[in-house]
Design a protein around this motif. Structure first.
Motif, PDB file in Angstrom:
ATOM      1  N   GLN A  67       0.839  -1.209   0.000  1.00 15.07           N
ATOM      2  CA  GLN A  67       0.000   0.000   0.000  1.00 15.07           C
ATOM      3  C   GLN A  67       0.872   1.258   0.000  1.00 15.07           C
ATOM      4  OE1 GLN A  67      -3.134  -0.747  -0.527  1.00 15.07           O
ATOM      5  NE2 GLN A  67      -2.479  -2.882  -0.323  1.00 15.07           N
ATOM      6  N   THR A  68       0.255   2.393  -0.251  1.00 13.01           N
ATOM      7  CA  THR A  68       1.015   3.649  -0.301  1.00 13.01           C
ATOM      8  C   THR A  68       0.286   4.769   0.430  1.00 13.01           C
ATOM      9  OG1 THR A  68      -0.033   4.202  -2.410  1.00 13.01           O
ATOM     10  CG2 THR A  68       2.144   3.180  -2.536  1.00 13.01           C
ATOM     11  N   ILE A  69       1.061   5.719   0.918  1.00  9.52           N
ATOM     12  CA  ILE A  69       0.507   6.977   1.422  1.00  9.52           C
ATOM     13  C   ILE A  69       0.498   7.902   0.204  1.00  9.52           C
ATOM     14  CG2 ILE A  69       2.826   7.696   2.213  1.00  9.52           C
ATOM     15  CD1 ILE A  69       1.579   9.414   4.341  1.00  9.52           C
ATOM     16  N   LEU A  91     -16.299  10.404   6.914  1.00 13.18           N
ATOM     17  CA  LEU A  91     -15.908   8.996   6.801  1.00 13.18           C
ATOM     18  C   LEU A  91     -14.801   8.877   5.766  1.00 13.18           C
ATOM     19  CD1 LEU A  91     -16.474   5.911   7.361  1.00 13.18           C
ATOM     20  CD2 LEU A  91     -18.076   6.009   5.437  1.00 13.18           C
ATOM     21  N   GLU A  92     -13.755   8.139   6.136  1.00 11.99           N
ATOM     22  CA  GLU A  92     -12.700   7.845   5.163  1.00 11.99           C
ATOM     23  C   GLU A  92     -12.655   6.340   4.938  1.00 11.99           C
ATOM     24  OE1 GLU A  92      -7.858   8.215   4.504  1.00 11.99           O
ATOM     25  OE2 GLU A  92      -8.627   7.845   6.495  1.00 11.99           O
ATOM     26  N   ILE A  93     -12.502   5.923   3.684  1.00 12.59           N
ATOM     27  CA  ILE A  93     -12.306   4.500   3.396  1.00 12.59           C
ATOM     28  C   ILE A  93     -10.862   4.328   2.935  1.00 12.59           C
ATOM     29  CG2 ILE A  93     -13.112   2.483   2.111  1.00 12.59           C
ATOM     30  CD1 ILE A  93     -15.300   3.857   3.867  1.00 12.59           C
ATOM     31  N   GLY A  94     -10.106   3.478   3.650  1.00  9.81           N
ATOM     32  CA  GLY A  94      -8.689   3.254   3.332  1.00  9.81           C
ATOM     33  C   GLY A  94      -7.793   4.069   4.252  1.00  9.81           C
ATOM     34  N   THR A  95      -7.768   3.686   5.541  1.00  9.15           N
ATOM     35  CA  THR A  95      -6.985   4.422   6.546  1.00  9.15           C
ATOM     36  C   THR A  95      -5.501   4.441   6.184  1.00  9.15           C
ATOM     37  OG1 THR A  95      -8.479   3.417   8.164  1.00  9.15           O
ATOM     38  CG2 THR A  95      -6.565   4.630   9.039  1.00  9.15           C
ATOM     39  N   GLY A  96      -4.988   3.300   5.726  1.00  4.37           N
ATOM     40  CA  GLY A  96      -3.569   3.197   5.356  1.00  4.37           C
ATOM     41  C   GLY A  96      -2.668   3.638   6.488  1.00  4.37           C
ATOM     42  N   ALA A 140     -12.318  -3.350   8.617  1.00 12.72           N
ATOM     43  CA  ALA A 140     -13.427  -3.983   7.900  1.00 12.72           C
ATOM     44  C   ALA A 140     -13.327  -3.636   6.416  1.00 12.72           C
ATOM     45  CB  ALA A 140     -14.759  -3.463   8.443  1.00 12.72           C
ATOM     46  N   ASP A 141     -14.221  -4.227   5.622  1.00  9.27           N
ATOM     47  CA  ASP A 141     -14.356  -3.844   4.220  1.00  9.27           C
ATOM     48  C   ASP A 141     -15.178  -2.553   4.175  1.00  9.27           C
ATOM     49  OD1 ASP A 141     -14.928  -3.517   1.556  1.00  9.27           O
ATOM     50  OD2 ASP A 141     -15.705  -5.553   1.238  1.00  9.27           O
ATOM     51  N   GLY A 142     -14.541  -1.482   3.741  1.00 16.01           N
ATOM     52  CA  GLY A 142     -15.185  -0.170   3.731  1.00 16.01           C
ATOM     53  C   GLY A 142     -16.309  -0.015   2.726  1.00 16.01           C
ATOM     54  N   PHE A 214      -9.209  -0.861  -4.554  1.00 18.51           N
ATOM     55  CA  PHE A 214     -10.219  -1.060  -3.514  1.00 18.51           C
ATOM     56  C   PHE A 214     -10.448  -2.569  -3.445  1.00 18.51           C
ATOM     57  CE2 PHE A 214     -14.315  -1.028  -1.511  1.00 18.51           C
ATOM     58  CZ  PHE A 214     -14.479   0.213  -0.924  1.00 18.51           C
ATOM     59  N   LYS A 215     -10.085  -3.159  -2.318  1.00 21.83           N
ATOM     60  CA  LYS A 215     -10.197  -4.624  -2.180  1.00 21.83           C
ATOM     61  C   LYS A 215     -11.596  -4.988  -1.706  1.00 21.83           C
ATOM     62  CE  LYS A 215      -5.769  -5.038   0.107  1.00 21.83           C
ATOM     63  NZ  LYS A 215      -4.756  -5.022  -0.917  1.00 21.83           N
ATOM     64  N   ARG A 216     -11.992  -6.216  -1.966  1.00 19.79           N
ATOM     65  CA  ARG A 216     -13.263  -6.722  -1.431  1.00 19.79           C
ATOM     66  C   ARG A 216     -12.965  -7.978  -0.638  1.00 19.79           C
ATOM     67  NH1 ARG A 216     -17.895  -5.225  -3.257  1.00 19.79           N
ATOM     68  NH2 ARG A 216     -18.349  -5.742  -1.102  1.00 19.79           N
TER      69      ARG A 216
HETATM   70  N1  SAH Z   1      -5.535   7.383   3.162  1.00 20.18           N
HETATM   71  C1  SAH Z   1      -4.340   6.593   3.223  1.00 20.18           C
HETATM   72  C2  SAH Z   1      -4.007   5.997   1.870  1.00 20.18           C
HETATM   73  C3  SAH Z   1      -3.735   4.543   1.983  1.00 20.18           C
HETATM   74  S1  SAH Z   1      -3.746   3.626   0.482  1.00 20.18           S
HETATM   75  C4  SAH Z   1      -3.199   7.367   3.825  1.00 20.18           C
HETATM   76  O1  SAH Z   1      -3.361   8.559   4.131  1.00 20.18           O
HETATM   77  O2  SAH Z   1      -2.135   6.791   4.052  1.00 20.18           O
HETATM   78  C5  SAH Z   1      -5.373   2.935   0.503  1.00 20.18           C
HETATM   79  C6  SAH Z   1      -5.717   2.011   1.630  1.00 20.18           C
HETATM   80  O3  SAH Z   1      -7.024   1.509   1.359  1.00 20.18           O
HETATM   81  C7  SAH Z   1      -4.809   0.801   1.793  1.00 20.18           C
HETATM   82  O4  SAH Z   1      -4.283   0.792   3.084  1.00 20.18           O
HETATM   83  C8  SAH Z   1      -5.756  -0.392   1.562  1.00 20.18           C
HETATM   84  O5  SAH Z   1      -5.468  -1.496   2.374  1.00 20.18           O
HETATM   85  C9  SAH Z   1      -7.099   0.216   1.910  1.00 20.18           C
HETATM   86  N2  SAH Z   1      -8.270  -0.466   1.342  1.00 20.18           N
HETATM   87  C10 SAH Z   1      -8.372  -1.070   0.122  1.00 20.18           C
HETATM   88  N3  SAH Z   1      -9.595  -1.576  -0.025  1.00 20.18           N
HETATM   89  C11 SAH Z   1     -10.290  -1.297   1.118  1.00 20.18           C
HETATM   90  C12 SAH Z   1     -11.617  -1.579   1.553  1.00 20.18           C
HETATM   91  N4  SAH Z   1     -12.489  -2.253   0.816  1.00 20.18           N
HETATM   92  N5  SAH Z   1     -11.988  -1.129   2.783  1.00 20.18           N
HETATM   93  C13 SAH Z   1     -11.116  -0.452   3.572  1.00 20.18           C
HETATM   94  N6  SAH Z   1      -9.855  -0.169   3.202  1.00 20.18           N
HETATM   95  C14 SAH Z   1      -9.444  -0.579   1.988  1.00 20.18           C
END
Ligand code: SAH
Length: 217
Positions: A67-69, A91-96, A140-142, A214-216
């Motif tokens: 993954q990347t920031i 709400l943010e999806i993908g905390t990373g 969880a799955d976002g 975006f993973k499932r």
């Molecule tokens: N916002 C982050 C960017 C991280 S990259 C930051 O500031 O660093 C995107 C992230 O989304 C990855 O960590 C990945 O694991 C996550 N991701 C991918 N699919 C997802 C899903 N279905 N639900 C939640 N997170 C997901």
């Protein structure tokens, strides 16, 4: 370039100011709260220690688990476009790494963020909880959002989806905004702005981007 002792001593404050000036303001980001938040948040703490010296460079960085920031400009752009203000719930999806969540937490009242990779979610939660009492991390799955805390003023999706997840649109307030990269993980994607109006929504294509998929589950 070797990491200077000065940079450590001042907690990279001058690198951060420089990042805001040359990467954000110079490219047209004007939203004051966004600029201030990105000047405040110590981005170098959100990247693995081997990446620390690159934290303020104009590019994304690896954070482990493939993954990347995001590049600072992309974080600034996505934050500005949802026009965050005090009193809001986002709400943010993908905390990373947790960096985007921290930037939002500087501005709004409550940030809910979901990460699918457990290790990343736990590390980010620990880091964010040290600094903020208004950020909540769920593993969880976002795709399904976070219904208990809906509706949200805005939703920021930081992984590229094939389509707009309908549960997320449902969890937006009337008039709420969602920013989301849409497209194939193997190609350039389009950053889209979704605006909810009643039971309907409009979309606008903003610019080409490249995000991790975006993973499932
Ligand atoms: N916002 C982050 C960017 C991280 S990259 C930051 O500031 O660093 C995107 C992230 O989304 C990855 O960590 C990945 O694991 C996550 N991701 C991918 N699919 C997802 C899903 N279905 N639900 C939640 N997170 C997901």
């Amino acid at each position: 370039m070797p990491l200077s002792i000065m940079a450590y001593a001042d907690n990279f404050a001058s690198e951060r100011r420089e990042m805001v000036r040359t990467q954000l303001q110079a490219r047209g980001i004007t939203h004051q709260a966004t600029l201030q938040a990105m000047e405040n948040v110590p981005r170098h703490l959100y990247v693995p220690s081997a990446q620390r010296r690159f934290a303020y460079q104009d590019r994304p960085l690896p954070i482990g688990y493939g993954q990347t920031i995001s590049q600072p400009y992309i974080v600034g752009y996505m934050t500005e476009i949802i026009n965050p203000t005090g009193g809001q719930r986002i709400l943010e999806i993908g905390t990373g790494s947790g960096y985007q969540a921290a930037v939002l937490a500087e501005i709004v009242d409550e940030v809910y963020t979901i990460e699918i990779i457990e290790e990343l979610g736990k590390t980010a939660r620990e880091l964010l909880n040290k600094e903020y009492d208004n950020v909540f991390v769920k593993i969880a799955d976002g795709y399904y959002g976070w219904e208990e805390h809906a509706p949200f003023d805005a939703i920021v999706v930081t992984a590229a989806a094939e389509h707009i997840p309908s549960p997320l649109v449902e969890q937006l307030k009337d008039g709420g905004k969602m920013i989301i990269p849409i497209g194939s993980p193997f190609r350039v994607q389009q950053l889209m702005l979704v605006e909810k109006q009643g039971d309907d929504y409009t979309t606008r294509t903003l610019m080409p981007v490249r995000f991790v998929p975006f993973k499932r589950e």
